[in-house]
Design an enzyme around this catalytic site. Structure first.
Site, PDB file in Angstrom:
ATOM      1  CG  HIS B 126      20.279   7.783 -33.439  1.00  0.00           C
ATOM      2  ND1 HIS B 126      21.578   7.471 -33.727  1.00  0.00           N
ATOM      3  CD2 HIS B 126      19.519   6.836 -34.044  1.00  0.00           C
ATOM      4  CE1 HIS B 126      21.605   6.377 -34.482  1.00  0.00           C
ATOM      5  NE2 HIS B 126      20.373   5.972 -34.685  1.00  0.00           N
ATOM      6  CG  ASP B 203      18.774  13.737 -35.632  1.00  0.00           C
ATOM      7  OD1 ASP B 203      18.357  13.559 -36.793  1.00  0.00           O
ATOM      8  OD2 ASP B 203      19.057  12.798 -34.861  1.00  0.00           O
ATOM      9  CD  GLN B 206      13.607   8.258 -37.497  1.00  0.00           C
ATOM     10  OE1 GLN B 206      12.520   7.983 -38.016  1.00  0.00           O
ATOM     11  NE2 GLN B 206      14.656   7.459 -37.592  1.00  0.00           N
ATOM     12  CE  LYS B 229      17.328   7.232 -40.170  1.00  0.00           C
ATOM     13  NZ  LYS B 229      17.258   5.820 -39.838  1.00  0.00           N
ATOM     14  CB  CYS B 367      21.080   3.823 -32.176  1.00  0.00           C
ATOM     15  SG  CYS B 367      21.745   2.573 -33.260  1.00  0.00           S
TER      16      CYS B 367
END
Lengths: 141, 409
Positions: B126, B203, B206, B229, B367
């Protein structure tokens, strides 16, 4: 026909559509029909970058001082909407274009496409067309 | 074990926003990778906090301040359990994943990255896991290296050994790709990074809502994610870091809360995690994030994973045979994300017509521009699922997609 009369004509055309599908089918058809911009004008300079779909816009001034727009987009719905805007503003004087109030997009229930979050380049294109109007009217004086 | 349709219905009842019509059709919300909807418990937690408790935390001797502090710190403990950190001091609250990554770049990064060093990313990051490192690399004269991505949307594993070298000081990759849904083999990469002495940041934006996260088992140095999220409020996020790293890192933002004592001659900084939490945080949001963790933990991970992979399988089977349709990201290891394009049709057009039929998807580059440049397309249409997504919604999505394509062809 003035810009206002052309807008009224578009609004009348859209008033016969029963649902969203008919409306979008028409816009998609318009998108398919829009004469493509001459390849030589599909340049980085003429590119109006939306976040998602891209729009190219070219303006020319005819001998009588009126402005001719040609445009293209990589998204067909955007292209259809572009065709409608061009229909309203084409072959008008720079002054009329610079001061035009394009209310028809709202009137036919497509204002969502002008919201900045849509990022389809349409709002920026209209702004650019008006800037052409301003630029040509200054140049004429 | 998957969740029964009856259970899904009772889960859906907890999400008020799902029960509405959009453009005259029942809303089918398939933009969960952008943000998930919020259960009533989260919404009520926000409301309850402002109605009964509102006070600034970690200061003030009064009752409300004490109560608010306890509730805020309770979430820290819940997050510690949620990702299995050793201690709650390793949990720093931020405004989101982007903020967490920037914090590491601006503190650990500025302290440890030098001219000639390398930072290893992947081609499916991202922008928020690219730009902070580019800014740092530019400032320090370091370079960015990139793990290439295959046609299936997976890391080119065989490239990793040659990309990792003595100059590599940091590896920063996502656990799950927001654009493709690929679950990346981060455990292997963490091991390889450590073997050459590099630190590694994951990261997890997600992944945290879709399968279990265990930072001790992973042994990552940093892990970042967002509250919104994972069914929590926007404006909340987490940075996990190993104690020894967080302690050695200089503070980033100066202000209240992050200090031990201040004079004009010398300021001493507070202990972790407070050293990195200058100013009044999003107290209500963090407290409600605790309710989001509770919501997830009322279910089992195996149930969540089984349900979401069933949805993925179902949707993939139905759309992959559509004429001219190409799915981007065909790894066998994916979360509930389908990214696709249809030949000759712009993603924006599909998104617009799906919206007219009540189906919310994301269109565009999500993104991750470098990734789409790699695939040679401007972007995709992305449908992403959550625990409240139903098979009926997949049917509605497929029908709406068929109709959209037939209108555009």
């Amino acid at each position: 026909m003035s810009i206002e009369e052309r807008q009224q004509e578009i609004v009348e055309e859209f008033s016969v559509f029963g649902d969203w599908m008919e409306k979008y089918e028409y816009i998609i058809d318009l998108g398919k029909e829009l004469p493509l911009i001459d390849e030589q004008y599909k340049t980085e300079d003429n590119l109006i970058k939306g976040c998602q779909s891209r729009v190219w816009l070219h303006a020319d001034q005819a001998a009588d001082g009126r402005i001719q727009f040609t445009a293209d987009s990589d998204a067909i719905i955007t292209k259809g909407l572009v065709a409608l805007v061009i229909r309203a503003l084409n072959d008008q004087t720079p002054e009329a274009i610079a001061s035009a109030d394009l209310h028809f997009v709202n009137d036919i229930g497509l204002s969502e496409h002008l919201s900045p979050t849509r990022s389809n380049g349409l709002a920026s294109m209209i702004k650019q067309m008006k800037l052409y109007g301003v630029a040509y009217s200054v140049k004429d004086k | 074990m998957t969740i029964s349709p009856a259970d899904i219905e009772s889960i859906r009842k907890k999400f008020p926003v799902l029960h509405q019509k959009v453009n005259g059709r029942p809303l089918v919300y398939l933009d969960n990778a952008a943000t998930t909807q919020k259960p009533l418990s989260v919404i009520e937690s926000l409301d309850h906090y402002y109605k009964t408790t509102n006070a600034n935390i970690h200061r003030g001797a009064h009752h409300l301040a004490h109560q608010a502090t306890v509730m805020f710190e309770n979430t820290r403990e819940k997050i510690r359990t949620f990702i299995n950190a050793r201690e709650s001091a390793e949990i720093i609250f931020t405004s989101g994943t982007t903020d967490s990554i920037n914090l590491v770049a601006q503190t650990w990064g500025r302290m440890n990255i030098q001219a000639g060093d390398e930072i290893l990313l992947s081609h499916m990051e991202h922008h928020s896991n690219i730009v902070p490192w580019q800014m740092l690399a530019e400032e320090k004269g370091a370079t960015i290296q990139v793990i290439p991505v295959t046609e299936q949307g997976e890391w080119q594993i065989e490239m990793i050994d040659s990309l990792l070298n003595k100059k590599t000081k940091l590896v920063a990759v996502n656990h799950v790709s927001n654009a493709l849904g690929t679950i990346n083999p981060v455990a292997t990469l963490i091991e390889k990074a450590h073997a050459i002495g590099a630190k590694i940041l994951i990261d997890a934006a997600q992944s945290v809502a879709h399968f279990a996260t265990d930072v001790q088992k992973l042994n990552c140095d940093f892990l970042c994610f967002s509250g919104h999220k994972m069914y929590g409020p926007t404006g909340t996020g987490v940075l996990y870091g190993k104690r020894e790293l967080l302690e050695a890192m200089p503070p980033w933002r100066g202000g209240g809360e992050m200090i031990k004592s201040v004079s004009f001659e010398k300021t001493t900084y507070n202990e972790i995690p407070h050293k990195f939490e200058a100013g009044t945080p999003h107290i209500a949001g963090v407290i409600a994030l605790g309710a989001a963790v509770d919501f997830i933990q009322e279910m089992s991970w195996s149930e969540i994973e089984a349900h979401e992979s069933e949805l993925l399988l179902d949707a993939t089977e139905q759309i992959q045979t559509m004429d001219g349709l190409r799915i981007f990201g065909t790894s066998a290891n994916k979360t509930g994300v389908i990214s696709f394009g249809v030949e000759g049709i712009h993603p924006y057009d599909i998104g617009t017509l799906l919206d007219k039929q009540g189906v919310a998807v994301r269109t565009g580059h999500h993104c991750t521009e470098p990734l789409w440049n790699r695939f040679g397309v401007p972007g995709s249409v992305r449908a992403s699922f959550a625990v409240y997504t139903t098979k009926d919604e997949i049917e509605l999505f497929v029908a709406a997609l068929n109709k959209s394509i037939s209108m555009l062809k």
